[in-house]
Scaffold this motif. Structure first.
Motif, PDB file in Angstrom:
ATOM      1  N   ASP A 202       1.610 -16.535 -55.206  1.00  0.00           N
ATOM      2  CA  ASP A 202       0.683 -16.666 -56.576  1.00  0.00           C
ATOM      3  C   ASP A 202      -0.822 -16.337 -56.492  1.00  0.00           C
ATOM      4  O   ASP A 202      -1.645 -17.200 -55.989  1.00  0.00           O
ATOM      5  CB  ASP A 202       0.662 -18.303 -57.100  1.00  0.00           C
ATOM      6  N   PRO A 203      -0.990 -15.107 -56.936  1.00  0.00           N
ATOM      7  CA  PRO A 203      -2.411 -14.560 -56.733  1.00  0.00           C
ATOM      8  C   PRO A 203      -3.459 -15.364 -57.806  1.00  0.00           C
ATOM      9  O   PRO A 203      -4.598 -15.208 -57.139  1.00  0.00           O
ATOM     10  CB  PRO A 203      -2.375 -13.377 -56.996  1.00  0.00           C
ATOM     11  N   ASP A 204      -2.820 -15.902 -58.657  1.00  0.00           N
ATOM     12  CA  ASP A 204      -3.855 -16.575 -59.600  1.00  0.00           C
ATOM     13  C   ASP A 204      -4.269 -17.821 -59.233  1.00  0.00           C
ATOM     14  O   ASP A 204      -5.430 -18.195 -59.032  1.00  0.00           O
ATOM     15  CB  ASP A 204      -3.364 -16.572 -60.965  1.00  0.00           C
ATOM     16  N   ALA A 205      -3.319 -18.486 -58.541  1.00  0.00           N
ATOM     17  CA  ALA A 205      -3.458 -19.864 -58.376  1.00  0.00           C
ATOM     18  C   ALA A 205      -3.990 -19.875 -56.795  1.00  0.00           C
ATOM     19  O   ALA A 205      -4.682 -21.055 -56.088  1.00  0.00           O
ATOM     20  CB  ALA A 205      -2.355 -20.844 -58.089  1.00  0.00           C
ATOM     21  N   ARG A 206      -3.734 -18.568 -56.080  1.00  0.00           N
ATOM     22  CA  ARG A 206      -4.348 -18.415 -54.573  1.00  0.00           C
ATOM     23  C   ARG A 206      -3.719 -19.323 -53.742  1.00  0.00           C
ATOM     24  O   ARG A 206      -4.096 -20.120 -52.813  1.00  0.00           O
ATOM     25  CB  ARG A 206      -5.698 -18.514 -54.409  1.00  0.00           C
ATOM     26  N   THR A 207      -2.064 -19.640 -54.181  1.00  0.00           N
ATOM     27  CA  THR A 207      -1.306 -20.333 -53.328  1.00  0.00           C
ATOM     28  C   THR A 207      -0.130 -19.261 -52.718  1.00  0.00           C
ATOM     29  O   THR A 207       0.230 -18.473 -53.405  1.00  0.00           O
ATOM     30  CB  THR A 207      -0.616 -21.635 -53.747  1.00  0.00           C
TER      31      THR A 207
END
Length: 441
Positions: free
Chosen positions: A47-52
């Motif tokens: 998840d590039p937005d949440a950086r997870t």
């Protein structure tokens, strides 16, 4: 994996069925069957937005990095060998050059599913029903269960890493520099995102200071004829792609490939590039342990037997220079790896109790030493353990350990471990932690 657990006869001990390992100790005990983890080797989601990232427990960091780098992201700490698994780094610890900022791999875990010794899959998180397992899992080495899924934090990285190789002729000055970088994140006014180093002798040591960036003047390649650790002596500044930086130590297993002649230019030209990897060298070492080829050759040449000294130890920063001088005087081995580390937060990890807010230096040394006349195999390792204790440090448990059980419990959270063991493995189907990492000595 749960299906294979249920197939093991009741009361029989169990372990993972693995073809490879990054551990340096023989397996002990009678094992009837292994847990099939072959379906747990992938990345489920980035998840590039949440950086997870959602990652299966047997996923190697090589596979994980391949999935995250296209987004300009990486795990907060990427242990230096490609085939270390995420689950292995969490249950057995891991470290790398970003550890002075981001701590150890388990500190970036947000939650994880664990197959416990009781045969249940539970979700452990910092808070909630299984927070006890979450705290006790790091450094438990599979004695409480096996991670099947982990959700971890990621951080942004540039496509390149600019490197400064800073030479020191005095260990006290090197230690002072580590403290400055750890405290400020800067060196000579430049940002430092990653820091490790190498000591060739007490009078020649290097800090390697890395900065993730969008561009570098030139890019080096240490997967061909050049050997990375030698470059520290030759270049004040260097540049690598982010990918090659993460695996800069793997090609030659730090410097251990020299034992196989791979650093000889003639041998290197004919040794296939795809086999210049730590896991290949590790398998060769395992083969030698089974066949005793090196020991037989030493006997034929009239050389003394040798003791394996393969250890990583965490020494408080203020005691690092003295420990390195002791090591240089007492253990004939060079070079050694230096990797500063600080815990990310005040959260306690009782099975490897480093002090929050305190800087340590991981000292890694891997090789063999001759057994002196009148000495026995294990004497040097015991001396190292005592020196680490005298320095107020800790020792990783992936290799040979010689502690008695009372000392082991004191150093590695015995009370916390036993409480978690009784809750999550009440029938003791999984090998006890002490028996696994120390065994009968």
């Amino acid at each position: 994996m749960l299906r294979s657990y249920r197939a093991v006869p009741p009361g029989a001990p169990v372990r993972l069925a693995k073809r490879t390992s990054n551990l340096f100790r023989p397996r002990t005990g009678t094992v009837v069957a292994g847990l099939d983890a072959s379906g747990l080797t992938g990345v489920l989601e980035v998840d590039p937005d949440a950086r997870t990232a959602e990652v299966q427990g047997m996923c190697t960091y090589e596979t994980l990095v391949e999935a995250t780098l296209p987004y300009g992201l990486a795990p907060l700490v990427v242990p230096q060998l490609r085939t270390i698994t995420l689950g292995g780094a969490v249950t057995g610890l891991g470290i790398e050059s970003t550890s002075f900022r981001h701590g150890l791999p388990h500190e970036s875990v947000l939650e994880m599913d664990v197959l416990t010794g009781a045969g249940e899959v539970v979700t452990a998180a910092p808070d909630g029903e299984h927070d006890e397992l979450f705290r006790a899992f790091p450094n438990s080495y599979g004695a409480l269960g096996y991670a099947t899924r982990l959700r971890i934090e990621l951080h942004p990285v540039g496509p390149y890493v600019a490197l400064r190789n800073v030479r020191f002729t005095d260990l006290d000055e090197l230690v002072s520099a580590v403290g400055e970088v750890a405290g400020t994140g800067l060196w000579d006014g430049e940002q430092v995102d990653a820091m490790d180093g190498v000591m060739f002798s007490p009078h020649e040591a290097y800090l390697v200071l890395g900065t993730f960036t969008d561009d570098v003047p030139a890019v080096s390649d240490y997967t061909g004829q050049d050997v990375y650790y030698r470059s520290l002596r030759e270049r004040g500044r260097d540049g690598l792609t982010a990918h090659d930086y993460l695996w800069r130590w793997d090609t030659d297993w730090f410097w251990c490939s020299r034992a196989f002649g791979v650093q000889n230019p003639l041998v290197r030209r004919v040794w296939p590039r795809q086999y210049r990897r730590s896991d290949v060298y590790h398998r060769l070492v395992g083969l030698d342990h089974r066949l005793h080829v090196a020991a037989r050759l030493d006997r034929l040449r009239g050389l003394p037997p040798r003791e394996r000294v393969v250890q990583d130890v965490e020494i408080p920063l203020e005691g690092t220079a003295d420990f390195l001088r002791w090591f240089s005087d007492n253990v004939p081995m060079e070079p050694v790896w230096l990797c500063p580390v600080r815990l990310r937060s005040d959260r306690a990890w009782p099975l490897y109790p480093l002090s929050p807010g305190r800087t340590y230096v991981n000292v890694g040394f891997w090789g063999t030493v001759p057994i002196a006349p009148g000495a026995v195999d294990g004497d040097v390792n015991r001396a190292v353990e005592q020196a680490v204790a005298d320095a107020g440090g800790h020792k990783s448990l992936y290799s040979d350990a010689y502690y008695d059980r009372e000392t082991f419990d004191r150093l590695y959270g015995g009370q916390t471990y036993r409480s978690a063991k009784e809750r999550y493995d009440p029938a003791h189907r999984l090998t006890d932690m002490y028996d696994k990492v120390v065994g009968r000595r």
